[in-house]
Write an enzyme that holds these catalytic residues in place. Structure first.
Site, PDB file in Angstrom:
ATOM      1  N   GLU A  38     -57.293  27.000  15.423  1.00  0.00           N
ATOM      2  CA  GLU A  38     -57.315  28.318  16.415  1.00  0.00           C
ATOM      3  C   GLU A  38     -58.246  28.370  15.709  1.00  0.00           C
ATOM      4  O   GLU A  38     -59.179  29.206  15.071  1.00  0.00           O
ATOM      5  CB  GLU A  38     -56.157  28.916  15.545  1.00  0.00           C
ATOM      6  CG  GLU A  38     -55.962  30.556  15.841  1.00  0.00           C
ATOM      7  CD  GLU A  38     -56.866  31.795  15.416  1.00  0.00           C
ATOM      8  OE1 GLU A  38     -57.599  32.374  15.788  1.00  0.00           O
ATOM      9  OE2 GLU A  38     -56.138  32.234  14.178  1.00  0.00           O
ATOM     10  N   CYS A  64     -60.999  36.991  15.673  1.00  0.00           N
ATOM     11  CA  CYS A  64     -61.174  35.593  16.696  1.00  0.00           C
ATOM     12  C   CYS A  64     -60.152  37.156  18.133  1.00  0.00           C
ATOM     13  O   CYS A  64     -60.067  36.569  19.168  1.00  0.00           O
ATOM     14  CB  CYS A  64     -60.371  34.646  15.877  1.00  0.00           C
ATOM     15  SG  CYS A  64     -58.278  35.389  15.441  1.00  0.00           S
TER      16      CYS A  64
END
Lengths: 518, 518
Positions: free
Chosen positions: A264, A300
């Site tokens: 990810e 993120c």
């Protein structure tokens, strides 16, 4: 075994770390980001030790796979309880290595325990096993299918969430819930915390009846590579940069038996401001900057790009909002340098800095910055289409819906996109949601993207390169799916079936029988 | 457009194939495997045409994704009806190109229609959308997740099942059911049938209301490569050899945006004979040879290795059983040559041929063959650990349970493994099932592995390199999952949500709300 000992640790706990006599002198140095000073060093795990740790995980895998979901729920709850019991010490240690501050870290360590309990409950509920039975007919054999654990999983946690996405974070919790042993790599930005969390979890798992080898932590870059290449390891979970994640993906693709890598990775995460929302530029700008600078922009899910209607004054409002922010320490020296380099690259490519935060710079700090990019320079080949990790955002102005679509087409896949609307009746929302959903894993409306809830419906992933496996999520109930594969059993006597598929359903699972849910 | 015209086709149908004036002269020649003679040639689709076909699929993708499951059910049913209506012609054409014989092909064309109807029903049932809603709480926003179609899928069908795994086979049916347009590549072993099936489907889809571009067929090796690299294509389905599948996987990994490749590839598929079952070697040997020679051994689920207790006479029984079989034409000249080459390689490596089928050799035929392999030569580096596609099997004798386990450890992942037991009370079955399940996608007991039912519980896949995506299945209800990815929607007004997640549940889906199934 040697120990590391930090003066001032709550309860005077001593932290042990593996360092065999005669082992390599290589180590991860732990730093205080507020000063750049060293906290001490944690020795790297030697190749022989890594081999041993992974072999132990491999040896226990079959036995751990056969524990019932209810047993694993208790193991995960024991880890959560142990984390809660050590919260003060853990927050102190994490703050020393990350500079994220006590308030944020207290909330994050509580989140870690809550996540562990969530995955424990999802595990016990059992839908993720997808137990499916087709009974034998006149011309057909019985067929029954269930998800089985893949085996040992290597977990590479993130720098920016030392608890929630650290060695005991979502990847580890969901892999354990799915019945896979985990070997986690200590993050070099918080090696002491990683090792300490490992000790706490190992001891809690043992007390809850888990066999040795179900969980361990290794230290060092080479140890990480060795994990990915070891034949016992059957999957990789990673949270971090595109460079890091894709390097692991390439490494795994070179194996004799290729294994899935669930990386990810960081993305741009666009925000689109509707025409009606743009009538209140200050509200939007304040919200954007506050989300962009949360945790010094080290998320993120940080919104990295605001697409605003031309001439609505969003750029000015953003400039003002970011100028009111403060400089904050970054997690590592490399990240602080990355922000400066990123902003310079944006300027060199024709972007214009329209506001920066202020304050005294100490340790590895970075100033929040917003850069205005002329729309004609915003192309997929330009630096503007790349994420700059940290408190940095871009603003681009669009003229109409077609122009907006052409700008969005320059972006790679993202984890999340945001619509800033004027409220539930904004006529543009539905169309924009549909447009944005094509290239992201989550769309949020009038809710900044930075928070990621750990719930049944969560999706934390997205099209390549937001993740290396776009059908997966690293947060939420479906995170378990990554670490399983289906096996079908044909024409078996009931006694030879795994418990999930036996006639008496000993685990009390929801099951699909002859096409209908039971 | 040009046409191809085969004398003797039922109903005198003329088969059209694209061939633009001035297009490249490259073509796939259609052969009759019984004689090796040419049936004619089908021109390759030019690069410009492929680009056009894929662009059309890309252009229609969003619209097709928004059709309801019930609408897509009707489209798939229309294709199934059209296949049924053309069954006689299709069987005639398929037999001309594959030599598989009318009986088998009649049953397979009926299976194709049945599969299409199965995926239609799975689509309409809607569980695969995994609609999940977390309602807003005091401190949390609403979050709702649903699977969305990936977009255009490139399908590479298999040579050995011209209907069930051909251009309208499981991959195409499940991708269409999941809401993805499909561009299928004609198989060079049956190009005329591929093109004709394409015409039938395109016309049936149009009559059922599908927009142009939802399905098309292209011809030629270069066209296939172009499909995998085209940015509009979002996933690849493949059935065939490891060489072919891994080549597509590597090609897709070189894209700017890497896409998933679901390659289902050939494997060894071991059979383990228990001590008790070995007391009737003739029964086991007859069953094994009959499964091994089904369709001239051209099944990805062909049992390619029999592991038998030492000294039980299985080798002799197999030799006798295979000697009673007949030579049969293979699908292609390359496959026939592959069988000879494979048997020679086994002999060169120390294997001993213990029986072969007999009969007159015509066209591209191969003799069923069983090779005895001394256990000490059966290693992962040897040729014995590789599949030989065709009617060829190996027999290896094991001394005890530990020896058996060490032999199985030499194998790569397989699609399916079989236990030949003495019946429901064989004491070895449960342990062997658990052992075999570690490295395959399906375990069958006293049921030969060759048949693959299209049902809710089916799993047709397995650990690398049985498939390039071990968590996926290419047959059964879960086949739809491959062509979707999850998207979460946070804090959206109901009107902006996709239908699957709206308050009034217009598609009548099974949904999970706040953690509970509804």
């Amino acid at each position: 075994m040697t120990q590391f000992d930090l003066p001032g640790s709550p309860g005077g706990a001593r932290h042990t770390a593996r360092l065999e006599a005669g082992a390599s002198a290589a180590s991860d140095t732990s730093f205080d980001p507020r000063t750049g000073a060293s906290n001490g060093a944690i020795a790297h795990t030697s190749a022989a030790q890594v081999e041993q740790v992974v072999a132990a995980a491999g040896a226990v895998a079959e036995r751990f796979a056969q524990t019932s979901p209810a047993e694993r729920r208790e193991m995960l709850r024991a880890v959560a309880d142990a984390v809660d019991a050590s919260a003060a010490e853990l927050v102190w240690l994490a703050d020393r290595e990350t500079g994220l501050g006590e308030t944020r870290l207290k909330s994050e360590v509580a989140r870690l325990a809550s996540q562990l309990r969530f995955y424990a409950d999802v595990c016990a509920e059992g839908s993720w096993l997808r137990a499916t039975l087709d009974e034998a007919g006149d011309a057909s054999s019985s067929l029954a299918r269930v998800q089985v654990p893949l085996g040992p999983v290597a977990v590479f946690g993130a720098s920016n969430f030392p608890f929630a996405f650290g060695v005991l974070g979502n990847d580890t919790a969901s892999a354990l819930a799915a019945g896979c042993p985990v070997v986690a790599k200590a993050h070099p930005a918080h090696p002491m915390l990683s090792v300490r969390l490992g000790e706490i979890a190992t001891s809690a798992l043992a007390s809850a009846g888990a066999a040795a080898g179900v969980f361990d932590v290794v230290v060092g870059f080479e140890a990480g590579k060795q994990l990915v290449l070891d034949p016992h390891v059957r999957a990789v979970g990673f949270t971090g940069s595109q460079n890091g994640g894709l390097a692991l993906w390439r490494l795994a693709n070179e194996r004799r038996e290729v294994i899935p890598v669930f990386a990810e990775m960081g993305t741009v995460n666009p925000v689109v401001v509707t025409t009606d929302a743009a009538t209140d530029p200050q509200r939007v700008a304040t919200g954007f900057v506050s989300s962009m600078t949360l945790g010094a922009g080290q998320f993120c899910t940080k919104p990295g790009l605001l697409l605003a209607p031309e001439g609505a004054g969003l750029a000015d409002a953003l400039g003002a909002a970011v100028s009111a922010t403060q400089i904050h320490p970054m997690l590592t020296a490399a990240m602080a340098a990355g922000v400066s380099r990123g902003v310079e690259a944006y300027e060199a490519a024709g972007g214009q800095v329209i506001g920066t935060g202020s304050g005294a710079s100490a340790g590895w700090s970075a100033a929040p910055t917003v850069v205005h990019v002329p729309a004609e320079l915003f192309t997929r080949e330009s630096v503007f289409a790349e994420e700059c990790f940290g408190p940095v955002g871009l603003v681009v102005e669009y003229t109409d819906r077609a122009h907006l679509e052409s700008l969005l087409a320059q972006l790679q896949g993202s984890l999340v996109a945001t619509v800033a609307s004027s409220g539930p009746h904004d006529p543009e929302t539905a169309d924009l949601v549909a447009l944005l959903a094509r290239s992201v894993g989550r769309v949020t409306v009038d809710d900044w993207p930075t928070g990621v809830a750990w719930t049944w419906a969560q999706q934390h992933g997205g099209p390549w390169p937001a993740t290396s496996a776009p059908a997966s999520t690293s947060v939420g109930a479906a995170a378990l799916d990554r670490f399983t594969r289906p096996v079908a059993f044909q024409n078996l006597p009931d006694s030879a079936l795994p418990p999930a598929l036996r006639h008496d359903n000993p685990w009390g699972l929801p099951r699909r029988i002859n096409g209908r849910m039971n």
